[in-house]
Design a protein around this motif. Structure first.
Motif, PDB file in Angstrom:
ATOM      1  N   VAL A   1      -7.955  -3.736  -5.104  1.00  0.00           N
ATOM      2  CA  VAL A   1      -6.829  -2.826  -4.830  1.00  0.00           C
ATOM      3  C   VAL A   1      -6.061  -3.300  -3.605  1.00  0.00           C
ATOM      4  CG1 VAL A   1      -6.236  -0.472  -4.135  1.00  0.00           C
ATOM      5  CG2 VAL A   1      -7.885  -0.853  -5.955  1.00  0.00           C
TER       6      VAL A   1
ATOM      7  N   ILE B   1      -3.067   3.240  -7.802  1.00  0.00           N
ATOM      8  CA  ILE B   1      -3.535   1.882  -8.121  1.00  0.00           C
ATOM      9  C   ILE B   1      -5.061   1.856  -8.166  1.00  0.00           C
ATOM     10  CG2 ILE B   1      -3.648  -0.495  -7.280  1.00  0.00           C
ATOM     11  CD1 ILE B   1      -0.849  -0.072  -6.105  1.00  0.00           C
TER      12      ILE B   1
ATOM     13  N   THR C   1       2.888   6.205   0.283  1.00  0.00           N
ATOM     14  CA  THR C   1       2.062   5.000   0.210  1.00  0.00           C
ATOM     15  C   THR C   1       0.630   5.355  -0.155  1.00  0.00           C
ATOM     16  OG1 THR C   1       3.465   3.949   1.871  1.00  0.00           O
ATOM     17  CG2 THR C   1       1.330   2.945   1.455  1.00  0.00           C
TER      18      THR C   1
ATOM     19  N   GLY D   1       0.553  -1.208   1.618  1.00  0.00           N
ATOM     20  CA  GLY D   1      -0.555  -0.495   1.005  1.00  0.00           C
ATOM     21  C   GLY D   1      -1.853  -0.707   1.742  1.00  0.00           C
TER      22      GLY D   1
ATOM     23  N   ILE E   1       2.499  -6.304  -3.476  1.00  0.00           N
ATOM     24  CA  ILE E   1       3.744  -5.538  -3.417  1.00  0.00           C
ATOM     25  C   ILE E   1       4.260  -5.395  -1.990  1.00  0.00           C
ATOM     26  CG2 ILE E   1       3.361  -4.296  -5.567  1.00  0.00           C
ATOM     27  CD1 ILE E   1       2.388  -1.928  -4.005  1.00  0.00           C
TER      28      ILE E   1
ATOM     29  N   LEU F   1       0.540   6.123  -3.830  1.00  0.00           N
ATOM     30  CA  LEU F   1       0.646   4.909  -4.630  1.00  0.00           C
ATOM     31  C   LEU F   1      -0.657   4.116  -4.624  1.00  0.00           C
ATOM     32  CD1 LEU F   1       2.448   2.958  -6.279  1.00  0.00           C
ATOM     33  CD2 LEU F   1       2.955   1.829  -4.118  1.00  0.00           C
ATOM     34  N   VAL F   2      -1.285   3.996  -3.465  1.00  0.00           N
ATOM     35  CA  VAL F   2      -2.553   3.268  -3.385  1.00  0.00           C
ATOM     36  C   VAL F   2      -3.644   4.016  -4.159  1.00  0.00           C
ATOM     37  CG1 VAL F   2      -4.371   2.498  -1.808  1.00  0.00           C
ATOM     38  CG2 VAL F   2      -1.988   2.092  -1.239  1.00  0.00           C
TER      39      VAL F   2
ATOM     40  N   TYR G   1       5.108   1.605   3.706  1.00  0.00           N
ATOM     41  CA  TYR G   1       6.273   0.793   3.378  1.00  0.00           C
ATOM     42  C   TYR G   1       7.451   1.114   4.279  1.00  0.00           C
ATOM     43  CZ  TYR G   1       8.438   4.749   0.980  1.00  0.00           C
ATOM     44  OH  TYR G   1       8.995   5.956   0.695  1.00  0.00           O
TER      45      TYR G   1
ATOM     46  N   VAL H   1      -4.232   1.743   5.789  1.00  0.00           N
ATOM     47  CA  VAL H   1      -3.092   1.784   4.876  1.00  0.00           C
ATOM     48  C   VAL H   1      -1.842   1.487   5.677  1.00  0.00           C
ATOM     49  CG1 VAL H   1      -1.710   3.252   3.364  1.00  0.00           C
ATOM     50  CG2 VAL H   1      -4.190   3.394   3.293  1.00  0.00           C
TER      51      VAL H   1
ATOM     52  N   SER I   1      -2.151  -4.358  -3.703  1.00  0.00           N
ATOM     53  CA  SER I   1      -1.170  -3.733  -2.821  1.00  0.00           C
ATOM     54  C   SER I   1      -0.562  -4.752  -1.858  1.00  0.00           C
ATOM     55  CB  SER I   1      -1.792  -2.570  -2.057  1.00  0.00           C
ATOM     56  OG  SER I   1      -2.780  -3.022  -1.172  1.00  0.00           O
ATOM     57  N   ASP I   2      -1.301  -5.813  -1.543  1.00  0.00           N
ATOM     58  CA  ASP I   2      -0.743  -6.887  -0.718  1.00  0.00           C
ATOM     59  C   ASP I   2       0.345  -7.641  -1.474  1.00  0.00           C
ATOM     60  OD1 ASP I   2      -0.634  -8.499   1.645  1.00  0.00           O
ATOM     61  OD2 ASP I   2      -1.728 -10.061   0.554  1.00  0.00           O
TER      62      ASP I   2
END
Length: 133
Positions: A88, A49, A42, A98, A95, A45-46, A30, A27, A92-93
């Motif tokens: 996933v 998602i 992070t 992630g 944004i 958030l992951v 950010y 991971v 996340s890539d």
């Protein structure tokens, strides 16, 4: 709502432990390197998602591919979970931070470890949460 938050925390801890166990899954925070709060956010958030992808797309794939599940005695689930973990990582890539997965097979191994850890943590926390199945 309480069950959702507990499930999110379980998935976050399981994801963190998965990144420690499986070297091909990590991971990327950010925030700057070493910022614990940014890393925890992070992870949350992951995990969120992953819950959305697994809940929506994963269930749809499981319904459509049900004959394949029967034909392979459930072994196709390993590949499907690996693909969902790669999805996933791709989201996340997009944004910019992630989950990162090196290859498909690291994704399959990461999905297996993530599933086992979230199951184990869920069983351990079941008496605390107070909900039995």
């Amino acid at each position: 709502m309480k069950r959702f938050l507990v499930r999110l925390l379980i998935n976050s801890v399981a994801l963190w432990l998965t990144t420690l166990i499986v070297t091909g899954v990590e991971v990327v925070s950010y925030g700057p390197q070493g910022d614990t709060l940014a890393y925890v956010l992070t992870l949350l958030l992951v995990a969120f998602i992953f819950g959305l992808v697994n809940g929506i797309i994963g269930n749809l794939i499981r319904i459509v591919a049900f004959p394949l599940y029967i034909l392979t005695l459930g072994l196709i689930a390993l590949l499907v979970n690996g693909l969902l973990l790669l999805l996933v990582a791709w989201i996340s890539d997009l944004i910019g931070f992630g989950l990162t997965v090196e290859t498909f097979w690291w994704g399959v191994l990461g999905a297996v470890v993530l599933g086992l850890l979230s199951w184990l943590i869920g069983i351990l926390l079941r008496p605390i949460v107070g909900r039995s199945r």
